[in-house]
Design an enzyme around this catalytic site. Structure first.
Site, PDB file in Angstrom:
ATOM      1  CG  MET B   1      -1.065   1.276   1.962  1.00  0.00           C
ATOM      2  SD  MET B   1       0.253   1.513   3.205  1.00  0.00           S
ATOM      3  CE  MET B   1       0.141   0.090   4.223  1.00  0.00           C
ATOM      4  N   PRO B   2       2.004   1.221   0.559  1.00  0.00           N
ATOM      5  CG  PRO B   2       3.798   1.132   2.042  1.00  0.00           C
ATOM      6  CD  PRO B   2       2.829   0.252   1.297  1.00  0.00           C
ATOM      7  CG  LEU B   3       2.515   5.937  -4.796  1.00  0.00           C
ATOM      8  CD1 LEU B   3       2.975   4.895  -5.806  1.00  0.00           C
ATOM      9  CD2 LEU B   3       1.356   6.742  -5.374  1.00  0.00           C
ATOM     10  CG  ASP B  38       2.018  -3.054   0.026  1.00  0.00           C
ATOM     11  OD1 ASP B  38       1.988  -2.359  -1.004  1.00  0.00           O
ATOM     12  OD2 ASP B  38       1.362  -2.797   1.051  1.00  0.00           O
ATOM     13  CB  THR B  72       1.138   8.115  -0.233  1.00  0.00           C
ATOM     14  OG1 THR B  72       1.618   9.288  -0.884  1.00  0.00           O
ATOM     15  CG2 THR B  72      -0.309   8.319   0.183  1.00  0.00           C
TER      16      THR B  72
END
Lengths: 127, 127, 127
Positions: B1-3, B38, B72
């Site tokens: 999920m982190p961008l 991820d 993010t």
């Protein structure tokens, strides 16, 4: 602490975008208490058709010369301070860099104080 | 999920920035419970004068080699976890990629779990 | 008010990324009440190895054709609205632009209403 991203269409003057960055930095110091030397920016020029802007949203006549500014900064500034920041950037762009005031688009993203490291792997602003 | 967005000045080794991305991914797994696989990143190299950094803010001596990292990610990590993340990235960059620890700039932007779609138009993390 | 960033690998059709932007704009109007003409986007094409995506996270088979979409927008949309937005973007990309639904990655960043200036140095959305 603010991280400033500025995106513009390619400009004939190669130093134009740096001038814009300098004006944003000065405006942040003058209106939202950003400390001296707290100046970190990512400046990008794009081909014309890679920046999309509506030419009349909210009745503002925008041109191809629109400047996108997105600033990530600590939460806590008042709405009054933000208004002063927007006004100071737009006036500065217009007076010192020939940008139309209609063409100054600003977006703020607020974060917590512990969300920054300014180097050395330390969270300098954490309590 | 982190961008993860990483921005650096153009580097002679074309694989340098990917190596940095790999170190950030590994650090997130080790310190803030980011799951295996991820891993989503946008890596950009810039002409030198397009990245602005103050060479001494907070007494840290930065060079032209500064790396900007903006991540993010979901809200909820503790300040302790964030401190571990910063330290692990900076040490990893230094040991495995020759980046000065002073040159590691990190900014986190936290969002809600329902603010992601990882494909297929579905909000995989929403309740 | 949304500021949309779309990042893709270089595509043979130079208008492909603009088409994607148009689909995102239309989806925002249809699902999260974004007003007509509220259309501001930064579109970037990258060399292939500058976008990193895991090819199987959460069991979704991603390809080199992954599209990264990050939208900064006002807080307040419900999870249901966000789900509709994701679905509408992914379906639209698939049907109108030939993008695989697995390849649509979306990240939302929510901010306060006073965090925008759309021109003229004014905070048009502030109370």
């Amino acid at each position: 602490m603010p991280l400033v991203r500025i995106d513009i269409r390619k400009h004939p003057d190669p130093e134009h975008i740096q001038k814009l960055g300098q004006i944003v930095y000065q405006a942040m110091r003058d209106t939202i208490n950003v400390p001296d030397h707290d100046n970190f920016q990512i400046l990008t020029e794009h081909d014309g058709n890679r920046l999309v802007n509506d030419p009349e949203y909210l009745g503002i006549r925008r041109s191809e010369g629109q400047v996108f500014i997105q600033i990530t900064l600590n939460e806590g500034r008042t709405t009054e301070q933000k208004k002063m920041l927007y006004q100071t950037i737009a006036k500065g762009f217009n007076e010192a860099a020939g940008v139309r005031m209609e063409d100054v688009f600003i977006s703020l993203v607020e974060v917590k104080r512990e969300n920054w490291s300014f180097g050395n792997g330390i969270a300098q602003y954490a309590e």
